[in-house]
Design an enzyme around this catalytic site. Sequence first.
Site, short mmCIF file in Angstrom:
data_model
loop_
_atom_site.label_atom_id
_atom_site.label_comp_id
_atom_site.label_asym_id
_atom_site.label_seq_id
_atom_site.Cartn_x
_atom_site.Cartn_y
_atom_site.Cartn_z
N ASP A 118 -13.83 -1.29 3.06
CA ASP A 118 -12.73 -1.73 2.21
C ASP A 118 -11.70 -0.61 2.14
OD1 ASP A 118 -11.26 -2.99 0.18
OD2 ASP A 118 -13.10 -3.74 -0.77
N ASP A 153 -7.21 -3.97 1.14
CA ASP A 153 -6.95 -4.33 -0.25
C ASP A 153 -5.46 -4.63 -0.47
OD1 ASP A 153 -8.12 -4.38 -3.01
OD2 ASP A 153 -6.65 -2.78 -3.37
N GLU A 202 -6.47 -8.85 2.05
CA GLU A 202 -6.42 -9.49 0.74
C GLU A 202 -4.96 -9.71 0.39
OE1 GLU A 202 -7.90 -8.93 -3.86
OE2 GLU A 202 -6.92 -7.30 -2.81
N HIS A 236 -15.76 -9.65 -6.33
CA HIS A 236 -15.95 -8.77 -7.49
C HIS A 236 -14.83 -8.88 -8.52
CE1 HIS A 236 -13.20 -6.88 -4.79
NE2 HIS A 236 -12.86 -6.03 -5.74
N ASP A 237 -13.82 -9.68 -8.25
CA ASP A 237 -12.72 -9.88 -9.21
C ASP A 237 -12.77 -11.26 -9.87
OD1 ASP A 237 -11.59 -7.41 -8.45
OD2 ASP A 237 -10.37 -8.35 -6.87
O1 TEU Z 1 -7.50 -6.91 -6.26
C1 TEU Z 1 -6.19 -7.39 -6.25
C2 TEU Z 1 -5.77 -8.27 -7.34
O2 TEU Z 1 -4.59 -8.32 -7.63
C3 TEU Z 1 -6.68 -9.16 -8.03
O3 TEU Z 1 -7.78 -9.62 -7.46
C4 TEU Z 1 -6.85 -8.69 -9.41
O4 TEU Z 1 -8.13 -8.22 -9.67
C5 TEU Z 1 -6.53 -9.84 -10.28
O5 TEU Z 1 -5.27 -10.33 -9.93
C6 TEU Z 1 -6.45 -9.43 -11.69
O6 TEU Z 1 -6.23 -10.56 -12.47
C7 TEU Z 1 -7.80 -5.82 -5.49
C8 TEU Z 1 -9.26 -5.46 -5.68
O7 TEU Z 1 -10.05 -6.50 -5.21
C9 TEU Z 1 -9.48 -5.16 -7.12
O8 TEU Z 1 -10.83 -4.93 -7.43
C10 TEU Z 1 -8.65 -3.95 -7.46
O9 TEU Z 1 -8.73 -3.67 -8.82
C11 TEU Z 1 -7.18 -4.15 -7.08
O10 TEU Z 1 -7.01 -4.70 -5.80
C12 TEU Z 1 -6.46 -2.82 -7.07
O11 TEU Z 1 -6.91 -2.04 -6.00
#
Ligand code: TEU
Length: 550
Positions: free
Chosen positions: A96, A197, A248, A322-323
Amino acid sequence: MADFKKSVVYQIYPKSFYDTNQDGIGDLQGVIQKLDYIRELGVDYIWMTPFFVSPQRDNGYDVEDYYAIDKRYGTMEDFDLLMQEAEARGIKVMLDMVFNHTSDRHKWFQKALAGEQEYKDFYIFKKGKAPGVPPTNWQSKFGGSAWEYVEELDEYYLHLFDVSQPDLNWDNEEVRRSVQKVVRFWMEKGVKGFRFDVVNLISKGKFEDDMEGDGRRFYTDGPNIHQYLKELNETTFGTDAEIITVGEMSSTSMENCYRYGGEKEKELSMVFSFHHLKVDFMGNEKWVIVPFDFLKLKNILFTWQKGMSENHAWNAVFWCNHDQPRVVSRFGNTEKYWKESAKMLGTVIHCLRGTPYIYQGEELGMTNPDFQDISQYRDVESLNHFQILQDRGLSKENAYQILAIHSRDNSRTPMQWNDGKNAGFTEGTPWIEVNSDYKNINAAKELEDADSVFHYYKKLIQLRKDYDVIAYGEIEPLAELHPSVFAYKREYQGESLLVISNFHGKETRWDAEVDLTDYQCILSNYKEHSFTAERCDLKPYETLVLYKNV
Ligand code: TEU
Ligand code: CA
């Protein structure tokens, strides 16, 4: 060539996977020890979320050093061993890469703060509009202004995420070169996949106030994004046909994804988009409680499936990461039909056109933990919004209800290995509480039960290997307006596959738009089914995979 269309990716959040030194935090040795479990499932890749040196304000998505392993997770020797042990089992490793921003503790940012111009240009520093007024009105995705004032410099820096995650300036060629070096470093270690990411946010456009929204339209799918991705491809992973990549894409458009994941574009192998996971939001507002909109869910998924297919582009297909909250809690049923709905949801995703991603514990049907108190939460986004919601006038109770549904911590509770202490995750104190349902839902129990969600996922993964139509077929949506049925047809070289699912806890009938004669059921979550040439009678959360080869 890596055949990512026949592959399945399993996502590991190392912090919550398996702890081998009893400090309450999962580690690389833990992943190594569980590789046989992963092989048993039958996946091709493991995607590891970041384990690089990091202050862990955002659990590793705030990288302090891209070239070193955070001590909490282990050492470079552990990583090398993981690569070897994974390879020995035919599992490839996907890393990642977080390149939209670094941690504020990264040496580049520290030098920038010290006033070194060369490194200030690595980030996005701007003068305020007036004393105390940031350069634009953009909002951070984790709440509050996206700009932070630095007194010593009398300037603000941009952080689309946490204040400790300053955005990199990709318009600076030195930044692009530095990032390419990182990718090549991990390629040399034998890494065969990369997830990038929020990579569609790296090219910032105009820095103007957003009168209609939070600023995202100025930096999402920005002006040079395709050029930067093509350059990254050409200078790094594009030199190795074995490598697969996934970007992503935050709040992206389909037109841009045709290019990001386009067969001939030389950008990425595939994309994650999130529109189908906003069907329980109000517009872009996630911190609300609204029932999920089933027709909208189908409509979005089908629109993307068709659009990407017609434009020769490839999707990653998924419910969980994980989000995101646990899908069985979100779109399924955690009570009477827990098992049926978990299997149904898995089927809907795995038979779509795209590469399926499984998030650790999804294959067990893990659920949201239903935390009741703020002390149980760890995620910076949840902690921020607990406050923001109350500042908006909501009661604490209301804020708790919203967090329990939408918090990213829902998916971050420890992996449930067995019914022992802390679900077998650690002997120590876990960094985040274990879900209290672990006595019923755990890997040990499911491995022994041939009818478990785990064994069903195993079959889904195997199905993709056995039937080319799943990997390569065209897609045709069915039952588009049916209030509870999710159905579609896949076709490839004389093979035809029908996937028919009841998304609800009540029996339902589907008057089939296709003739069901000659179709055989090759997978289902019930033992008995009832379908004729003209219709299907579906039990609660029943799913059917029907196949015919002419
Ligand atoms: O996530 C990006 C992101 O904008 C979303 O998935 C976010 O968690 C959500 O919109 C919040 O409501 C990526 C990663 O997967 C995440 O874990 C990180 O926190 C984020 O980028 C920053 O690096
Ligand atoms: Ca540990």
